[in-house]
Design a protein around this motif. Sequence first.
Motif, PDB file in Angstrom:
ATOM      1  N   GLY A   1       1.039  -1.024   0.121  1.00  0.00           N
ATOM      2  CA  GLY A   1      -0.011   0.020  -0.071  1.00  0.00           C
ATOM      3  C   GLY A   1       0.753   1.046   0.153  1.00  0.00           C
ATOM      4  O   GLY A   1       0.288   2.031  -0.835  1.00  0.00           O
ATOM      5  N   SER A   2       2.009   1.314   0.875  1.00  0.00           N
ATOM      6  CA  SER A   2       2.742   2.512   0.640  1.00  0.00           C
ATOM      7  C   SER A   2       3.584   2.543  -0.014  1.00  0.00           C
ATOM      8  O   SER A   2       3.973   3.543  -0.320  1.00  0.00           O
ATOM      9  CB  SER A   2       3.619   2.873   2.297  1.00  0.00           C
ATOM     10  N   VAL A   3       4.166   1.562  -0.964  1.00  0.00           N
ATOM     11  CA  VAL A   3       4.928   1.682  -1.879  1.00  0.00           C
ATOM     12  C   VAL A   3       4.330   1.848  -3.426  1.00  0.00           C
ATOM     13  O   VAL A   3       4.645   2.409  -4.307  1.00  0.00           O
ATOM     14  CB  VAL A   3       5.702   0.544  -1.617  1.00  0.00           C
ATOM     15  N   VAL A   4       2.939   1.168  -3.275  1.00  0.00           N
ATOM     16  CA  VAL A   4       2.781   1.725  -4.811  1.00  0.00           C
ATOM     17  C   VAL A   4       2.210   2.500  -5.231  1.00  0.00           C
ATOM     18  O   VAL A   4       2.593   3.105  -6.721  1.00  0.00           O
ATOM     19  CB  VAL A   4       1.576   0.896  -5.053  1.00  0.00           C
ATOM     20  N   PHE A   5       1.989   4.115  -4.852  1.00  0.00           N
ATOM     21  CA  PHE A   5       1.824   5.247  -5.415  1.00  0.00           C
ATOM     22  C   PHE A   5       3.078   6.565  -4.947  1.00  0.00           C
ATOM     23  O   PHE A   5       3.270   6.734  -6.198  1.00  0.00           O
ATOM     24  CB  PHE A   5       1.222   5.715  -4.287  1.00  0.00           C
ATOM     25  N   ILE A   6       4.259   5.886  -4.781  1.00  0.00           N
ATOM     26  CA  ILE A   6       5.539   6.090  -4.447  1.00  0.00           C
ATOM     27  C   ILE A   6       6.866   5.751  -5.699  1.00  0.00           C
ATOM     28  O   ILE A   6       7.795   6.435  -6.317  1.00  0.00           O
ATOM     29  CB  ILE A   6       5.899   6.718  -3.109  1.00  0.00           C
ATOM     30  N   ALA A   7       6.427   4.017  -6.134  1.00  0.00           N
ATOM     31  CA  ALA A   7       7.351   3.525  -6.879  1.00  0.00           C
ATOM     32  C   ALA A   7       6.700   4.157  -8.641  1.00  0.00           C
ATOM     33  O   ALA A   7       8.046   3.836  -8.977  1.00  0.00           O
ATOM     34  CB  ALA A   7       7.233   2.337  -6.948  1.00  0.00           C
ATOM     35  N   GLY A   8       5.691   3.897  -8.334  1.00  0.00           N
ATOM     36  CA  GLY A   8       5.381   4.732  -9.775  1.00  0.00           C
ATOM     37  C   GLY A   8       5.041   3.954 -10.967  1.00  0.00           C
ATOM     38  O   GLY A   8       4.233   3.566 -11.993  1.00  0.00           O
ATOM     39  N   ASN A   9       5.381   2.257  -9.840  1.00  0.00           N
ATOM     40  CA  ASN A   9       4.939   1.625 -11.450  1.00  0.00           C
ATOM     41  C   ASN A   9       5.455   1.221 -12.644  1.00  0.00           C
ATOM     42  O   ASN A   9       5.018   0.641 -13.047  1.00  0.00           O
ATOM     43  CB  ASN A   9       3.285   1.294 -10.538  1.00  0.00           C
ATOM     44  N   MET A  10       6.446   1.659 -12.667  1.00  0.00           N
ATOM     45  CA  MET A  10       7.146   1.581 -13.575  1.00  0.00           C
ATOM     46  C   MET A  10       8.076  -0.467 -14.616  1.00  0.00           C
ATOM     47  O   MET A  10       8.303  -0.415 -13.697  1.00  0.00           O
ATOM     48  CB  MET A  10       8.266   2.712 -14.433  1.00  0.00           C
ATOM     49  N   PRO A  11       7.063  -1.235 -15.278  1.00  0.00           N
ATOM     50  CA  PRO A  11       8.218  -2.849 -15.732  1.00  0.00           C
ATOM     51  C   PRO A  11       9.919  -2.547 -15.937  1.00  0.00           C
ATOM     52  O   PRO A  11       9.754  -1.687 -16.184  1.00  0.00           O
ATOM     53  CB  PRO A  11       6.951  -3.151 -16.743  1.00  0.00           C
ATOM     54  N   LEU A  12      10.640  -3.107 -14.998  1.00  0.00           N
ATOM     55  CA  LEU A  12      12.430  -3.358 -15.490  1.00  0.00           C
ATOM     56  C   LEU A  12      12.018  -2.280 -14.556  1.00  0.00           C
ATOM     57  O   LEU A  12      13.200  -1.456 -14.787  1.00  0.00           O
ATOM     58  CB  LEU A  12      11.467  -3.417 -17.135  1.00  0.00           C
ATOM     59  N   LYS A  13      11.826  -0.958 -13.586  1.00  0.00           N
ATOM     60  CA  LYS A  13      12.666  -0.209 -13.253  1.00  0.00           C
ATOM     61  C   LYS A  13      11.888   0.099 -12.211  1.00  0.00           C
ATOM     62  O   LYS A  13      12.673  -0.040 -11.397  1.00  0.00           O
ATOM     63  CB  LYS A  13      11.929   1.667 -14.354  1.00  0.00           C
ATOM     64  N   THR A  14      10.543   0.314 -11.657  1.00  0.00           N
ATOM     65  CA  THR A  14       9.743   0.631 -10.325  1.00  0.00           C
ATOM     66  C   THR A  14       9.305  -0.511  -9.405  1.00  0.00           C
ATOM     67  O   THR A  14       8.283  -0.563  -9.383  1.00  0.00           O
ATOM     68  CB  THR A  14       9.197   1.795 -10.173  1.00  0.00           C
ATOM     69  N   GLU A  15       8.949  -1.234 -10.543  1.00  0.00           N
ATOM     70  CA  GLU A  15       7.969  -1.887 -10.232  1.00  0.00           C
ATOM     71  C   GLU A  15       8.094  -3.180  -9.222  1.00  0.00           C
ATOM     72  O   GLU A  15       9.431  -3.704  -9.127  1.00  0.00           O
ATOM     73  CB  GLU A  15       7.643  -3.255 -11.468  1.00  0.00           C
ATOM     74  N   ILE A  16       7.342  -3.060  -8.046  1.00  0.00           N
ATOM     75  CA  ILE A  16       7.959  -4.360  -7.194  1.00  0.00           C
ATOM     76  C   ILE A  16       6.893  -5.703  -7.273  1.00  0.00           C
ATOM     77  O   ILE A  16       5.999  -5.814  -7.441  1.00  0.00           O
ATOM     78  CB  ILE A  16       7.543  -3.977  -5.409  1.00  0.00           C
ATOM     79  N   ALA A  17       7.881  -6.751  -6.622  1.00  0.00           N
ATOM     80  CA  ALA A  17       7.012  -8.369  -6.346  1.00  0.00           C
ATOM     81  C   ALA A  17       5.700  -8.303  -5.702  1.00  0.00           C
ATOM     82  O   ALA A  17       5.002  -9.050  -6.872  1.00  0.00           O
ATOM     83  CB  ALA A  17       8.106  -9.036  -6.035  1.00  0.00           C
ATOM     84  N   PRO A  18       5.453  -7.738  -4.571  1.00  0.00           N
ATOM     85  CA  PRO A  18       4.132  -7.635  -4.236  1.00  0.00           C
ATOM     86  C   PRO A  18       3.113  -6.924  -5.669  1.00  0.00           C
ATOM     87  O   PRO A  18       1.864  -7.667  -5.952  1.00  0.00           O
ATOM     88  CB  PRO A  18       3.567  -6.966  -3.212  1.00  0.00           C
ATOM     89  N   LEU A  19       2.810  -5.607  -6.843  1.00  0.00           N
ATOM     90  CA  LEU A  19       2.595  -5.176  -7.261  1.00  0.00           C
ATOM     91  C   LEU A  19       2.150  -6.544  -8.704  1.00  0.00           C
ATOM     92  O   LEU A  19       1.422  -6.784  -9.541  1.00  0.00           O
ATOM     93  CB  LEU A  19       2.902  -4.198  -8.083  1.00  0.00           C
ATOM     94  N   MET A  20       3.239  -7.515  -8.094  1.00  0.00           N
ATOM     95  CA  MET A  20       3.568  -8.166  -9.524  1.00  0.00           C
ATOM     96  C   MET A  20       2.308  -8.764  -9.520  1.00  0.00           C
ATOM     97  O   MET A  20       1.362  -9.483 -10.199  1.00  0.00           O
ATOM     98  CB  MET A  20       4.971  -9.051  -9.991  1.00  0.00           C
ATOM     99  N   ILE A  21       2.311  -9.666  -8.182  1.00  0.00           N
ATOM    100  CA  ILE A  21       0.863 -10.842  -7.600  1.00  0.00           C
ATOM    101  C   ILE A  21       0.058  -9.379  -7.606  1.00  0.00           C
ATOM    102  O   ILE A  21      -1.067 -10.812  -8.280  1.00  0.00           O
ATOM    103  CB  ILE A  21       1.427 -10.984  -6.257  1.00  0.00           C
ATOM    104  N   MET A  22      -0.697  -8.569  -7.828  1.00  0.00           N
ATOM    105  CA  MET A  22      -1.914  -8.216  -8.372  1.00  0.00           C
ATOM    106  C   MET A  22      -1.925  -7.849  -9.266  1.00  0.00           C
ATOM    107  O   MET A  22      -3.349  -7.738  -9.975  1.00  0.00           O
ATOM    108  CB  MET A  22      -1.594  -6.642  -7.186  1.00  0.00           C
TER     109      MET A  22
END
Length: 278
Positions: A213-234
């Motif tokens: 929750g606290s990461v998904v907003f500040i990360a930007g969620n750009m594939p191969l750059k700032t995408e985290i594993a929990p976001l991959m699950i979602m």
Amino acid sequence: MRKKSRKKILPGFGISLGFTMLYVSLFVLIPLSIVFIQTSQLGWSKFFQVITSERVLHAYQISFTTSLAAALVNVCFGLLISWVLVRYSFPGKRLLDGLIDLPFALPTAVAGITLTTLYSQNGWIGKIFDVFHIKIAFTPLGIIVALTFIGLPFVVRMVQPVLQNMEKEVEEAAASLGASRLQVFWKVVFPEILPALLAGFSLAFSRALGEYGSVVFIAGNMPLKTEIAPLMIMTKLEQYDYAGATAVAAVMLVVSLFFLFTINLIQGWSQKRGLQNE
């Protein structure tokens, strides 16, 4: 003479153990086992294909490296904050002590939005770093900031009680024998707080691995750059790829269990050491 049986407040071992195993099974073991059951539907070849894809591997890299960096930062500053709260008296001490637990009570989504607002290029703090051409939001550095925020209480609350229970007479004795302040810390204080410090590090690291929750907003969620594993699950869940989502989750789960097991070993070692020193 008959021995008077002592009245026990809690039920006997058999009943207590039964309720304990029932509770652990319903809320821990069975839900976790579903992850591996769902993953088994893929087969070994498909499983390794999912967890070794370029996008998933990069997500693992981002999650593990940022979690490790945030945990190390929390170890340093968590020790400093614990030392200040225990060894010094100052106005607002209780308020500061209470604020340490704020990440526990604050919804993670609120924390993520707040941190993004502060550390974006137009934010109060982001503007300062932007002068030096340092971008925080929507970069791995921003992820570290968010994970540091949510992991700090774990280190402080593990180290603080140990510092409070330490006898100052031992430090005074070492100082009277000619030891410098640095020597007193490394030779007397640090060995005592090391188990708690390691346990706090493991808790902060394990917590950061699963943070979303606290990461998904500040990360930007750009594939191969700032995408985290929990976001991959979602992402896989939104695509109805339940087996693929559980495959990614299984790897994260195994790593988290490893660190939790390490924490138990550290706590056991700490207790044995404390008994030997008494």
